[in-house]
Design a protein around this motif. Structure first.
Motif, mmCIF file in Angstrom:
data_model
loop_
_atom_site.group_PDB
_atom_site.id
_atom_site.type_symbol
_atom_site.label_atom_id
_atom_site.label_comp_id
_atom_site.label_asym_id
_atom_site.label_seq_id
_atom_site.Cartn_x
_atom_site.Cartn_y
_atom_site.Cartn_z
ATOM 1 N N HIS A 363 -36.388 5.075 30.719
ATOM 2 C CA HIS A 363 -35.053 4.709 30.229
ATOM 3 C C HIS A 363 -35.026 3.265 29.701
ATOM 4 O O HIS A 363 -33.967 2.775 29.310
ATOM 5 N N ASP A 378 -31.485 -0.724 28.524
ATOM 6 C CA ASP A 378 -31.422 0.411 29.441
ATOM 7 C C ASP A 378 -30.694 1.546 28.716
ATOM 8 O O ASP A 378 -29.485 1.468 28.468
ATOM 9 N N ARG A 380 -29.711 4.273 29.655
ATOM 10 C CA ARG A 380 -28.654 4.919 30.430
ATOM 11 C C ARG A 380 -27.286 4.287 30.158
ATOM 12 O O ARG A 380 -26.241 4.894 30.436
ATOM 13 N N GLN A 381 -27.285 3.059 29.620
ATOM 14 C CA GLN A 381 -26.029 2.373 29.307
ATOM 15 C C GLN A 381 -25.535 2.680 27.894
ATOM 16 O O GLN A 381 -24.443 2.274 27.517
ATOM 17 N N TRP A 382 -26.360 3.368 27.110
ATOM 18 C CA TRP A 382 -25.971 3.692 25.742
ATOM 19 C C TRP A 382 -25.092 4.943 25.734
ATOM 20 O O TRP A 382 -25.440 5.969 26.330
ATOM 21 N N LYS A 383 -23.985 4.854 25.052
ATOM 22 C CA LYS A 383 -23.024 5.948 25.030
ATOM 23 C C LYS A 383 -23.151 6.743 23.729
ATOM 24 O O LYS A 383 -23.460 6.182 22.674
#
Length: 493
Positions: A363, A378, A380-383
């Protein structure tokens, strides 16, 4: 096949050589008769000690020494930041290297890839051997001299310092040898912007894997070659490569402009690659059952600038990422019928030249931009995108602006997800340890060099460095290309 000894001098390093030391004086010949200049001024030994050896109070002397120390700190030479004077050259501090070699090719190779071999993993013995492929960048008036080079580096020994230390403990290891570059080549009529290699497993376990290369040329074509016989020729004296073996398996002509982005999927053994061009188009090409190659007619679109880098996910076989001169990184799913990005993030206000996907912590993604800044993200922080015209702007996990010229290459260490190697247009290749964190007390003691981040492990000087790769089977070893190839291993990684 050509074979010649490589240059064994270093093209890099971190120490400055600016002249010879003054010769040591012979005090026994010059000291003469000793006179105590303070004998009339001080009456006792205690008074002399209180005044200091030079006759001044301790506080005055200490203040001067501190000022001198601060002056030295202000003059610290930072490779890539400070400029050399006309009579100065950079020389490597060999005590910082376990191995350091420079190997030259007929023309600069601004892109290359390391070939995994059958010599074993986690190799630590010397002299070392490794294999690579590269594409040349001949002068424009001599384009017909370009070639795809298949290379074998051998005789890569430890630095002399390490050899001497090991002499007493090992008689068999670390044999002294000269570094050698052996090469065989495939003629090209255009310079290579980017080259990537891919290995497919052999159907017979006794045979080596098939090694394919994809070369993105300055002419806008993508050439796919099977270089397996070329690699085998190094260990089979007398082997002759036929003209048929030099021909590409396929020449892809779907791009309408030249490009710099190529990557093979590490999870599709038969061969699947994505290629991107300066028009912002990305094409997917797959090997067919009949040993041919098929390119999807519809490209992936959405970038408003050139596609500078492409990388497949190390864990998801249908996912890849792209970096662009429009300042964004986009993540794509090849199963999408719309051919639009699933994620789009604005990571820089300048061109995003390079990126690297961590194979240990999948990630995490590193990026390098034209303004000299590189960062870690990271995923996982991408929307997911709500609008293709307005990419999101998350905060990076880490960001560094130590380099003041464009970032030309970035790559995670293959087995340590805290180590990253970065190359930049300031002629430096730097190593970083993201696990380093300083507390308040440690951060105060930086030796006066406030411009150097604590995460910076090592700086290697390398003229016009363009691309770097960690060797996956020789731990801690880096190969960089620019005006020449540098192969080195530091004692810090």
């Amino acid at each position: 096949m050509s074979k010649r000894a490589a240059e064994d001098h270093a093209n890099g390093g971190v120490s400055l050589k600016g002249g010879d030391r003054p010769e040591k004086r012979d005090l026994e010949d010059e000291v003469g008769e000793f006179e105590d200049e303070f004998e009339d001024e001080y009456e006792s030994e205690d008074e002399i000690l209180e005044a200091g050896v030079d006759g001044r109070p301790d506080a005055e002397r200490e203040a001067e020494e501190k000022a001198d120390a601060m002056d030295v700190d202000h003059q610290t030479f930072i490779v890539g930041r400070n400029k050399l004077k006309d009579n100065e050259v950079l020389a490597p501090d060999l005590s910082a290297y376990e191995m350091l070699h420079t190997l030259s090719t007929p023309w600069p190779c601004l892109s290359f890839d390391i070939i995994k071999d059958g010599l074993g993993d986690n190799r630590k013995s010397y002299p070392a051997t490794m294999y690579a492929v590269a594409g040349t960048q001949a002068e424009h008036k001599r384009e017909k001299e370009n070639q795809l080079m298949i290379m074998k580096f051998s005789g890569l020994s430890r630095t002399e310092r390490d050899q001497q230390e090991e002499d007493d403990s090992s008689d068999e290891e670390d044999e002294d040898s000269d570094p050698i570059l052996e090469s065989t080549s495939i003629p090209f009529t255009s310079a290579t912007n980017r080259i990537r290699a891919h290995q497919t497993p052999a159907s017979d376990s006794s045979r080596p894997p098939t090694t394919l290369t994809a070369s993105m040329t300055e002419a806008g074509q993508v050439l796919i070659h099977d270089v397996t016989p070329h690699l085998a020729s190094f260990d089979t004296p007398g082997t002759v490569i036929t003209p048929q073996q030099n021909k590409p398996l396929s020449t892809l002509r779907m791009h309408k402009s030249e490009g710099y982005a190529v990557d093979w999927s590490p999870l599709i053994s038969t061969g699947k690659l994505v290629t991107g061009d300066n028009n912002g188009s990305i094409f997917l090409t797959t090997r067919t059952a009949g040993e041919g190659w098929a390119t999807d007619s519809r490209p992936f679109t959405g970038h408003t600038g050139s596609v500078e880098e492409l990388q497949w996910s190390p864990s998801e076989k249908n996912v890849f990422a792209s970096a662009s001169s429009d300042g964004t990184i986009k993540v794509w799913d090849v199963r999408s019928k719309s051919r639009t990005a699933a994620l789009s993030v604005q990571v820089s206000n300048t061109d995003v030249n390079v990126m690297s996907w961590s194979h240990q912590t999948t990630h995490l993604l590193a990026s390098g931009a034209d303004d000299g800044q590189w960062a870690v993200w990271d995923l996982r922080q991408w929307k997911p995108n709500t609008s293709s015209s307005s990419p999101s702007k998350p905060t990076p996990v880490a960001s560094f602006n130590f380099h003041k010229e464009q970032i030309t290459s970035v790559e995670w260490h293959p087995t340590d997800d805290s180590i990253v190697a970065v190359a930049a247009g300031d002629d430096t290749l730097t190593l970083w340890d993201l696990a380093v964190e300083l507390d308040d007390e440690e951060s105060k003691d930086t030796g006066g060099v406030t411009e150097v981040p604590p995460q910076l492990l090592f700086v290697h000087y390398m003229e016009k460095v363009k691309e770097l790769h960690w060797h996956p089977q020789v731990p801690g070893t880096l190969v960089g290309t620019g005006e020449a190839f540098n192969v080195f291993k530091t004692i810090s990684v």
